[in-house]
Write an enzyme that holds these catalytic residues in place. Structure first.
Site, mmCIF file in Angstrom:
data_model
loop_
_atom_site.group_PDB
_atom_site.id
_atom_site.type_symbol
_atom_site.label_atom_id
_atom_site.label_comp_id
_atom_site.label_asym_id
_atom_site.label_seq_id
_atom_site.Cartn_x
_atom_site.Cartn_y
_atom_site.Cartn_z
ATOM 1 N N CYS A 329 56.738 122.604 25.231
ATOM 2 C CA CYS A 329 56.527 122.078 23.882
ATOM 3 C C CYS A 329 56.200 123.219 22.914
ATOM 4 O O CYS A 329 57.043 124.062 22.649
ATOM 5 C CB CYS A 329 55.460 120.991 23.896
ATOM 6 S SG CYS A 329 55.501 119.936 22.421
ATOM 7 N N HIS A 436 56.886 117.236 28.384
ATOM 8 C CA HIS A 436 55.575 117.205 29.031
ATOM 9 C C HIS A 436 55.680 116.402 30.328
ATOM 10 O O HIS A 436 56.466 115.466 30.436
ATOM 11 C CB HIS A 436 54.544 116.526 28.129
ATOM 12 C CG HIS A 436 54.132 117.336 26.950
ATOM 13 N ND1 HIS A 436 53.389 118.486 27.061
ATOM 14 C CD2 HIS A 436 54.356 117.151 25.617
ATOM 15 C CE1 HIS A 436 53.156 118.973 25.856
ATOM 16 N NE2 HIS A 436 53.738 118.192 24.960
#
Length: 489
Positions: A329, A436
């Protein structure tokens, strides 16, 4: 008829409220109750994504899993995500509401009480029991006028309320008796008893302490819960990284850079649970010594993290590092060539050169991607199993030239799709993506670790279900009579 509410408040932050609620959710579930967790307001950059693409605190999602149900925004209607520079993004019912300073939030907090009560009422109409969690201490006297998470919730629901203190940090008598003394009389009447948490040693040695607490408070001590190592559950706050568990003296070392406003660091818990793997959180380039890989985690403020890396001397250290480099991310964004925030989405706006380790450019927009995601890795060592995870990000990253994607996304939410995500260097040493939870996929995780030289144990290590292990531990400390009283309908 509305379901009863059992509430857990604590003498301070990090005394074990979230863990106790998790245990109670599993114990209620095992009794056949339809039970749901509830936390009116949470402050954490560790977020989870619900099935309908909304954000709640990761700790609440864990509690829902313990209760055997899917998490929903009703369980955590307000989430505060610190951004740095004394600002936080306020998530209301799963969607970004405002980016505010603490002062601004305090002034606008009152209008959120109706959000709290609406969602709590919904849970009480849907389930047999709601187990609510407070935040910090319920007697921060300067903050009580704006309370929407502690005793105001208990009063609204007329909740049977447990007060928890942490004996491991010391001062358990001042913690519990002082908190009770500062409660208003109508609040104190809701306290059904106290719990002494994290006792090291034989709990019977605290028998005199129990007597003192009961005589001075007029309330029962519901239990003395012994310390339990290696829960196997995600930590809620980054403060947990400041006091890491004792790691083995040797093993495959994976360094995770402890960036400012680090987010979703539970991404790396599955790595830490593998035998022979040491996950080390680092603040300085010299700590890269001996690491087989370095990971740049998610962050709430990418540009601020970029400046921090430069000031700490990580630029050259990472370019000279010969092991594997991974970005998840915000960490993926940092690995690129340029990061731009023309709309000041992160606050001050601006742009900066990235680390230049992947040929990507990131541009921030106001649109926020929050989805549960299924993807396929585009590398042979990852196996053929689809990867389960989730996305939470506001920037979009664009690969330059012929740089290969790392993932192929095949589903977002319930919608099939086909989209590239991430990037991988030509030699396969550096990669990053927005997914994630990627390391929670066993085949992928172990395939990557093998590339780093990890040798799996010849005999698989059996692990008990962490929810049941925790529930058994708490049940033994409280006893059946106390549990019967707490979970009455």
């Amino acid at each position: 008829m509305q379901a009863p509410v059992l509430m857990v408040v604590g003498t301070a932050s990090s005394v074990g409220k979230s863990t106790l609620v998790t245990a109670l959710c599993r114990l209620a579930y095992r009794r056949g109750l339809r039970v749901a967790p509830f936390k009116a307001q949470n402050m954490s950059n560790n977020a989870a994504v619900t099935a309908d693409g909304k954000e709640i605190a990761r700790s609440t999602a864990v509690q829902a899993a313990a209760a055997g149900i899917a998490p929903t925004v009703a369980m955590n209607p307000i989430l505060i995500k610190p951004e740095g520079q004394r600002r936080s993004q306020i998530i209301v019912e799963g969607r970004p509401w405002q980016s505010l300073t603490a002062t601004d939030f305090w002034q606008r907090k009152a209008q959120l009480w109706s959000v709290v009560t609406r969602n709590l009422d919904h849970l009480r109409a849907t389930y047999d029991l709601v187990i609510a969690e407070g935040a910090g201490s319920p007697v921060e006297l300067n903050l009580k006028p704006g309370d929407i998470v502690n005793m105001r919730v208990a009063r609204y629901a007329q909740a049977q309320t447990i007060l928890v203190g942490d004996i491991d940090r010391g001062g358990i008598f001042a913690q519990l008796l002082g908190t009770l003394m500062l409660l208003e009389p109508e609040e104190r009447q809701l306290i059904t008893g106290c719990i002494v948490n994290r006792f090291r040693g034989d709990p019977s040695l605290f028998a005199d302490g129990v007597t003192i607490l009961e005589e001075r408070s007029g309330l029962p001590v519901l239990g003395v819960i012994p310390w339990l190592d290696d829960l196997g559950l995600p930590e809620e706050d980054a403060v947990a990284l400041e006091q890491p568990p004792v790691a083995p003296a040797h093993g495959l070392i994976i360094a995770v850079i402890r960036l400012p406003t680090i987010a979703n660091f539970d991404d790396f818990d599955p790595l830490a649970r593998e035998p022979g793997v040491v996950v080390r959180y680092i603040d300085h380039p010299l700590e890269l010594t001996g690491a087989a890989a370095v990971i740049l985690p998610g962050v709430k403020h990418t540009l601020a993290a970029r400046h921090w890396l430069h000031e700490r001397g990580f630029d050259n250290a990472l370019r000279e590092f010969t092991g594997a480099i991974v970005g998840i991310c915000g960490g993926y964004q940092l690995l690129g060539e340029r990061i731009s925030d023309p709309l000041a989405v992160e606050g001050s706006g601006g742009e900066a050169a990235g680390l230049g380790l992947l040929p990507i450019e990131t541009i921030f927009t106001t649109a926020k991607q929050t989805t549960q995601t299924i993807a396929c890795a585009q590398v042979p060592w990852a196996g053929n199993e689809p990867l389960q995870g989730y996305e939470i990000h506001m920037g979009q990253s664009y690969r330059r030239g012929e740089a290969p994607a790392f993932l192929r996304i095949i589903q977002r939410g319930n919608t099939p799709t086909s989209a590239d995500d991430g990037c991988i260097s030509s030699d396969g040493r550096v990669w990053g993506c927005y997914l994630h939870g990627i390391f929670a996929n066993d085949t992928f995780r172990r395939g990557w670790l093998r590339r780093l030289g990890w040798q799996p144990p010849t005999t698989p290590v059996a692990r008990a279900d962490p929810f049941d292990r925790l529930a058994d531990h708490v049940a033994a400390a409280l006893g059946p009579a106390v549990l019967d009283r707490l979970m009455r309908r």
